[in-house]
Design a protein around this motif. Structure first.
Motif, short mmCIF file in Angstrom:
data_model
loop_
_atom_site.label_atom_id
_atom_site.label_comp_id
_atom_site.label_asym_id
_atom_site.label_seq_id
_atom_site.Cartn_x
_atom_site.Cartn_y
_atom_site.Cartn_z
N VAL A 1 9.67 9.41 6.33
CA VAL A 1 9.09 9.85 5.08
C VAL A 1 7.73 9.23 4.62
O VAL A 1 6.94 9.98 4.03
N ASP A 2 7.71 7.94 4.70
CA ASP A 2 6.82 7.45 4.25
C ASP A 2 6.50 6.02 4.92
O ASP A 2 7.19 5.49 5.37
N LEU A 3 5.15 5.45 4.98
CA LEU A 3 4.77 4.31 5.68
C LEU A 3 3.60 3.88 4.73
O LEU A 3 2.62 4.13 4.65
N VAL A 4 3.87 2.52 4.22
CA VAL A 4 3.40 1.92 3.28
C VAL A 4 2.72 0.50 3.44
O VAL A 4 3.58 -0.35 3.53
N PRO A 5 1.69 0.27 4.22
CA PRO A 5 1.20 -1.22 4.64
C PRO A 5 1.00 -1.99 3.37
O PRO A 5 0.41 -1.39 2.33
N ALA A 6 1.15 -3.34 3.17
CA ALA A 6 0.89 -4.05 2.20
C ALA A 6 -0.04 -5.35 3.05
O ALA A 6 -0.43 -5.28 4.05
N GLU A 7 -0.09 -6.44 2.17
CA GLU A 7 -0.80 -7.74 2.78
C GLU A 7 -0.17 -8.24 3.82
O GLU A 7 -0.88 -8.29 4.91
N THR A 8 1.21 -8.67 3.83
CA THR A 8 2.01 -8.96 4.98
C THR A 8 3.29 -8.27 5.38
O THR A 8 3.98 -8.85 5.92
N THR A 9 3.38 -7.08 4.78
CA THR A 9 4.49 -6.51 5.05
C THR A 9 4.23 -5.01 5.12
O THR A 9 3.02 -4.33 4.81
N LEU A 10 5.09 -4.18 5.86
CA LEU A 10 5.03 -2.61 6.21
C LEU A 10 6.33 -1.94 5.80
O LEU A 10 7.44 -2.52 6.33
N LEU A 11 6.32 -1.13 4.95
CA LEU A 11 7.51 -0.45 4.45
C LEU A 11 7.65 0.91 5.17
O LEU A 11 6.75 1.89 5.06
N LEU A 12 8.85 1.14 5.61
CA LEU A 12 9.15 2.47 6.32
C LEU A 12 10.24 3.22 5.71
O LEU A 12 11.28 2.60 5.50
N SER A 13 9.96 4.36 5.20
CA SER A 13 11.05 5.19 4.43
C SER A 13 11.63 6.08 5.25
O SER A 13 10.70 6.90 5.62
N GLY A 14 12.84 6.14 5.63
CA GLY A 14 13.39 7.34 6.29
C GLY A 14 13.88 8.42 5.31
O GLY A 14 13.81 8.39 4.02
N THR A 15 14.57 9.17 6.09
CA THR A 15 15.15 10.69 5.20
C THR A 15 16.64 10.06 4.67
O THR A 15 17.13 10.65 3.65
N ALA A 16 17.35 9.32 5.20
CA ALA A 16 18.86 8.96 5.08
C ALA A 16 19.05 7.42 5.78
O ALA A 16 18.26 7.20 6.37
N ALA A 17 20.12 7.20 5.39
CA ALA A 17 20.58 5.84 5.71
C ALA A 17 20.83 5.74 7.28
O ALA A 17 20.56 4.74 7.86
#
Length: 619
Positions: free
Chosen positions: A53-69
């Motif tokens: 659903v979303d992919l958000v890079p930051a300084e030293t981390t990467l967030l991956l958001s899925g549709t469900a658990a």
């Protein structure tokens, strides 16, 4: 999803140092440096998994958001077997931005760095800056100096442990932030350079200004500087201004650089024209705050755009289903009330969310008035005739009531008032403007200002066609058994919405992490053993809580900025937690101790000031 076939060791990115759960359906992966984050983000973007659903890079981390658990396991496996992105994927777009170096803090910053102002300007224009991540506001990019290595360099650095070279700049934020920083201001703070896309408060040290258009919702992608973009600054004279031709060329280059993937298309969703939209309701009185909200803007966190959308998602679905709409169609979200609306055409409406009275003043005297008590007014389809007046009473308990209109809200028409004797020659009385979807959504983001403005008396709601919609049910379905079970009291099995005479008492389930290890078990135990009180300054950005301060270990009160999700319980140095709402900033620098479940966030949407809240583990 099946994990991709593993490439050879020489072309595979190193697995993240650690992976933490970030709520029900998201993961936060840690990497040694920004170059590794951007390489991983490019690799995931290239694979374009359908459940991302979303992919958000930051300084030293990467967030991956899925549709469900259920997506968490496949997302974790994906991170462990990422192929290095190809050269065309890791190169990044290049931008040249003209700057007038006349910032208020230029001389002071030069002294801090042991340079003359001219030497600072030369250093700033001589460096190649890279957009590492977004946040703070739509279009704001945190720029780091120095070239980010290409994919092969990242693999080599991860193999031999050398990492990427650290940025040489380190400038403290101002001791006293400015209440207003103009749009286009170029500033330095910590190890970053940034450009303010719009006027806002800020504490960065200002060294110049630019006329570059950082964020334009009519452009694809809307942000000029996306993660991985390389930037070279050029000095301009103070009297010069960027020409319209230069701005047009910049927009054209931006549009040509769009990535044709599913996630990129979501990030670049353009405004939806108001085709086949027709007037349905006129706002007579908006109450305290009346907004348009829908399912939100998913997939754009990397450019600083939060999801937004209806705070109480369950109420959104129930109201839409009650009138036969799709469950993410735009509705009205009212705070407190009362709200008065006049029907302009025959239509069908339904109210959900916080319980309250509902009154219809009929124009036909033989029909008489319809007065519904709170229990009768919820999730029930009501037919309106032209000139009927609908009154949505204030909540009997809770905060927000949602009104769905059959056909779904497509936009709003606003008529300007008489401009008066002091207006410009071009101003006209009674001119009307129409506002529709912005970046694929009608939701009003109260932090960034995206979406149609709060509704006012005289505004007319435009709805879509009603043919092809579902039949209107006798009664909209209530919360599912699973939703009820997810928010039951942890031990006693008593009703989750147990109430006292003074204020609601809510039990909200949470998933620990992603920074529970950093803050320690003592902080997590204190979070779940305390009865918290909702503060009066809570809003759609965050629900602020009062109670005994959580213990914050020394050095754990802040960390490099990283992506956050709705429901994140952020712990600032004060130790008083804030639960992020739908309009939260996409990145933040305070650790997140736990994340509220989606069903729990619906309950918090209705938590009025003075309500008491207890958090219980969801696992």
């Amino acid at each position: 999803m099946t994990s991709p076939s593993a490439p050879s060791e020489g072309t595979r990115l190193a697995a993240p140092r650690a992976v933490h759960r970030a709520g029900e359906s998201a993961l936060l992966a840690e990497y040694p440096d920004t170059a590794s984050v951007l390489a991983a983000a490019a690799a995931v973007q290239a694979l374009d998994p359908p459940h991302l659903v979303d992919l958000v890079p930051a300084e030293t981390t990467l967030l991956l958001s899925g549709t469900a658990a259920r997506d968490l396991d496949s997302l974790r496996a994906l991170l462990d077997h990422l192929p290095a992105p190809g050269e065309e994927q890791s190169a990044g777009t290049e931008r040249s931005i003209g700057v007038v170096y006349d910032g208020e803090d230029l001389t002071e910053v030069a002294e801090l760095l042991g340079l003359s102002p001219d030497a600072l300007i030369a250093a700033h224009t001589g460096a190649t800056w890279t957009a590492a991540f977004g946040g703070f506001a739509p279009g704001f990019a945190y720029l780091v100096p120095g070239d980010v290595p290409d994919a092969s360099d990242v693999v080599s650095a991860q193999t031999d442990g050398s990492g990427s070279p650290g940025p040489p700049w380190d400038v403290p934020r101002r001791a006293e932030p400015r209440t207003a920083v103009p749009a286009g201001a170029v500033g330095l703070a910590a190890r970053y350079c940034g450009i303010y896309p719009r006027s806002s408060p800020g504490g960065w040290q200002l060294i110049g200004r630019t006329e570059a258009e950082l964020f334009d919702t009519a452009r694809t992608p809307p942000a000029l500087l996306t993660p991985g973009t390389r930037v070279r600054f050029t000095a301009q004279r103070a009297v010069s201004r960027l020409s319209a031709t230069t701005s047009a060329l910049a927009r054209a280059r931006s549009e040509a650089a769009a990535v044709p993937s599913r996630l990129a298309r979501r990030r670049g969703a353009r405004a939806v024209p108001l085709v086949d939209a027709r007037p349905a309701l006129e706002v007579l009185a908006p109450g305290q705050l009346l907004l348009l909200q829908d399912g939100g803007r998913a997939g754009q966190g990397a450019i600083g755009v939060s999801t937004s959308g209806a705070f109480d998602r369950g109420a959104l679905v129930r109201a839409d289903v009650a009138v036969g709409n799709s469950p993410r169609a735009a509705v009205l979200e009212s705070l407190w009330g009362p709200v008065r609306l006049r029907a302009l055409v025959p239509t069908v409406v339904a109210v959900s969310g916080a319980p309250g009275t509902l009154t219809v003043h009929r124009t036909d005297p033989e029909v008489g008035e319809l007065e519904l008590e709170p229990a009768e007014a919820q999730d029930h389809a009501i037919a309106l005739d032209p000139q009927d007046v609908l009154v949505i009473g204030p909540p009997a308990e809770g905060l927000r009531r949602l009104l769905a209109i059959r056909g779904g809200v497509r936009g709003v028409r606003r008529t300007t008032a008489d401009p008066g004797p002091g207006a410009s020659a071009g101003a006209s009385a009674g001119a009307s403007t129409e506002s529709g979807a912005v970046l694929g959504s009608l939701s009003r983001d109260t932090l960034s200002g995206l979406g149609p403005a709060p509704l006012e008396a005289g505004d007319v709601l435009l709805i879509g066609p009603v043919h092809g919609l579902d039949a209107v049910p006798d009664r909209a379905p209530g919360p599912t058994g699973a939703e009820r079970e997810s928010e039951q009291e942890h031990a006693s099995g008593a009703d989750e919405r147990s109430r006292s005479a003074a204020a609601p008492s809510l039990r909200i389930r949470v998933h620990a992490g992603p920074r529970d290890e950093l803050l320690g078990s003592e902080a997590l135990d204190a979070l779940t053993s305390t009865q918290w009180t909702v503060r009066g300054d809570s809003d759609r950005i965050g629900v602020r809580l009062d109670g005994p301060a959580l213990p914050v270990p020394e050095g754990a009160g802040s960390l490099p900025s990283e992506a956050t999700v709705p429901g994140a319980i952020q712990v600032p140095p004060s130790g008083l937690p804030v639960v992020f709402g739908p309009d939260h900033p996409s990145t933040g620098g305070y650790p997140v101790l736990a994340v509220v479940t989606r069903a729990g966030l619906d309950l918090l949407a209705q938590a009025a000031p003075g309500s008491t809240v207890r958090f219980v583990p969801a696992d």
